[in-house]
Design a protein around this motif. Structure first.
Motif, PDB file in Angstrom:
ATOM      1  N   ARG A 150      40.513  38.370  45.903  1.00 39.95           N
ATOM      2  CA  ARG A 150      39.895  39.364  45.112  1.00 39.95           C
ATOM      3  C   ARG A 150      38.772  39.794  46.436  1.00 39.95           C
ATOM      4  O   ARG A 150      37.874  40.591  45.923  1.00 39.95           O
ATOM      5  CB  ARG A 150      39.147  39.021  44.135  1.00 39.95           C
ATOM      6  N   CYS A 151      39.015  39.571  47.502  1.00 39.59           N
ATOM      7  CA  CYS A 151      38.050  39.957  48.551  1.00 39.59           C
ATOM      8  C   CYS A 151      37.986  41.468  48.563  1.00 39.59           C
ATOM      9  O   CYS A 151      39.027  42.528  48.360  1.00 39.59           O
ATOM     10  CB  CYS A 151      38.643  39.708  50.019  1.00 39.59           C
ATOM     11  N   GLU A 152      36.962  42.189  48.552  1.00 37.49           N
ATOM     12  CA  GLU A 152      36.699  43.388  48.293  1.00 37.49           C
ATOM     13  C   GLU A 152      37.079  44.405  49.649  1.00 37.49           C
ATOM     14  O   GLU A 152      37.685  45.248  49.280  1.00 37.49           O
ATOM     15  CB  GLU A 152      34.971  43.666  48.050  1.00 37.49           C
ATOM     16  N   ALA A 153      36.833  43.911  50.681  1.00 43.70           N
ATOM     17  CA  ALA A 153      37.319  44.316  51.967  1.00 43.70           C
ATOM     18  C   ALA A 153      39.022  44.914  51.897  1.00 43.70           C
ATOM     19  O   ALA A 153      39.339  45.888  52.159  1.00 43.70           O
ATOM     20  CB  ALA A 153      36.996  43.768  53.028  1.00 43.70           C
ATOM     21  N   ARG A 155      40.705  45.022  49.086  1.00 45.12           N
ATOM     22  CA  ARG A 155      40.885  45.700  47.852  1.00 45.12           C
ATOM     23  C   ARG A 155      40.628  47.248  48.367  1.00 45.12           C
ATOM     24  O   ARG A 155      41.093  48.203  47.767  1.00 45.12           O
ATOM     25  CB  ARG A 155      39.991  45.362  46.491  1.00 45.12           C
ATOM     26  N   LEU A 156      39.510  47.477  49.043  1.00 43.57           N
ATOM     27  CA  LEU A 156      39.199  48.900  49.413  1.00 43.57           C
ATOM     28  C   LEU A 156      40.013  49.431  50.086  1.00 43.57           C
ATOM     29  O   LEU A 156      40.005  50.712  50.271  1.00 43.57           O
ATOM     30  CB  LEU A 156      37.531  48.913  50.109  1.00 43.57           C
ATOM     31  N   LEU A 205      37.996  49.373  43.513  1.00 44.55           N
ATOM     32  CA  LEU A 205      37.806  48.134  43.060  1.00 44.55           C
ATOM     33  C   LEU A 205      38.092  47.894  41.595  1.00 44.55           C
ATOM     34  O   LEU A 205      38.293  46.678  41.122  1.00 44.55           O
ATOM     35  CB  LEU A 205      36.203  47.690  43.444  1.00 44.55           C
ATOM     36  N   ASP A 206      37.789  49.110  40.679  1.00 44.89           N
ATOM     37  CA  ASP A 206      38.101  49.027  39.436  1.00 44.89           C
ATOM     38  C   ASP A 206      39.596  48.885  39.121  1.00 44.89           C
ATOM     39  O   ASP A 206      40.153  48.416  38.212  1.00 44.89           O
ATOM     40  CB  ASP A 206      37.539  50.095  38.398  1.00 44.89           C
ATOM     41  N   GLN A 209      42.745  45.002  41.784  1.00 48.89           N
ATOM     42  CA  GLN A 209      42.119  43.823  41.404  1.00 48.89           C
ATOM     43  C   GLN A 209      42.326  42.596  42.259  1.00 48.89           C
ATOM     44  O   GLN A 209      41.626  41.597  42.438  1.00 48.89           O
ATOM     45  CB  GLN A 209      42.728  43.541  40.030  1.00 48.89           C
ATOM     46  N   GLY A 210      43.289  42.722  43.112  1.00 45.70           N
ATOM     47  CA  GLY A 210      43.514  41.648  44.182  1.00 45.70           C
ATOM     48  C   GLY A 210      44.707  41.666  44.893  1.00 45.70           C
ATOM     49  O   GLY A 210      45.824  42.247  44.422  1.00 45.70           O
TER      50      GLY A 210
END
Length: 219
Positions: A150-153, A155-156, A205-206, A209-210
């Motif tokens: 679920r690392c934000e980078a 996912r973005l 990000l919504d 999810q991963g």
């Protein structure tokens, strides 16, 4: 405590016996009545251990189930300490990923074991169950468990070669994702086309999810 964790501890115990020279794969096969190729693949982690086979191994090797149940997390009797174990347990999302299931957001009390090498390279690992879905890519279409990062980078900025878990507002799925300026495109293998997802009120990000790292098929 669940059966999968007991299975991991049993496999760690068997690997320790082979590694320490107490027995060999051939010896395990002869003693348990399971074919040597199957024993080899089970110890390697490429084949699953059925409940009946596990019971047979416990009985033939006289391994006490309570010893496995009370061993430290990720370890087995006679195995290395927990920080040197071959597996890590990861929190399991409380729900299912499927088009008829709300995408699970909370991590429940259950944990699922994965190879330590697969978990250690992730920034934010979490596990999730898959509900059957023929619209997903073939490797994800049946029941199973996936290891997600679920690392934000990630996912973005989803890489187009990776598979991602996606919240479709009312259901979830897994697929190839491409991000445009104000839209996401989810590739549908079944329809051989991309599904467009607008992002007027939801951020990436919504929706994303991963990123899928490992998938375990369950028959």
């Amino acid at each position: 405590m669940d059966f999968r964790l007991l299975e991991v501890r049993l496999l760690s115990h068997l690997r320790a016996r082979v590694r320490n020279g107490e027995t060999s794969e051939r010896g395990l096969a002869r003693l348990t009545g399971v074919s040597q190729p199957h024993i080899h693949n089970v110890l390697k982690g490429t084949r699953l251990l059925s409940t009946g086979m596990a019971d047979q191994i416990l009985r033939r090797l006289r391994i006490n189930l309570m010893d496995l149940a009370t061993a430290e997390d990720g370890a087995a009797p006679g195995a290395a300490p927990a920080d040197g174990c071959e597996y890590r347990t990861v929190g399991l999302l409380d729900g299912w990923i499927g088009r008829e299931h709300p995408y699970p957001q909370a991590v429940g009390w259950e944990r699922y074991p994965f190879p330590a090498a697969a978990v250690d390279r992730l920034e934010a690992p979490v596990a999730a169950r898959l509900a059957p879905d023929p619209l997903r890519p073939a490797m994800f279409s049946g029941c199973g468990v996936v290891l997600l990062d679920r690392c934000e980078a990630a996912r973005l900025n989803p890489d187009e070669a990776g598979y991602f878990a996606v919240d479709l507002s009312g259901g979830g799925t897994i697929g190839l994702v491409r991000r445009a300026r104000r839209r996401l495109y989810l590739w549908s293998q079944h329809a051989d086309r991309s599904q467009s997802i607008a992002l007027p009120d939801r951020g990436p990000l919504d929706v994303i999810q991963g990123r899928v790292s490992v998938v375990v098929r369950q028959l």
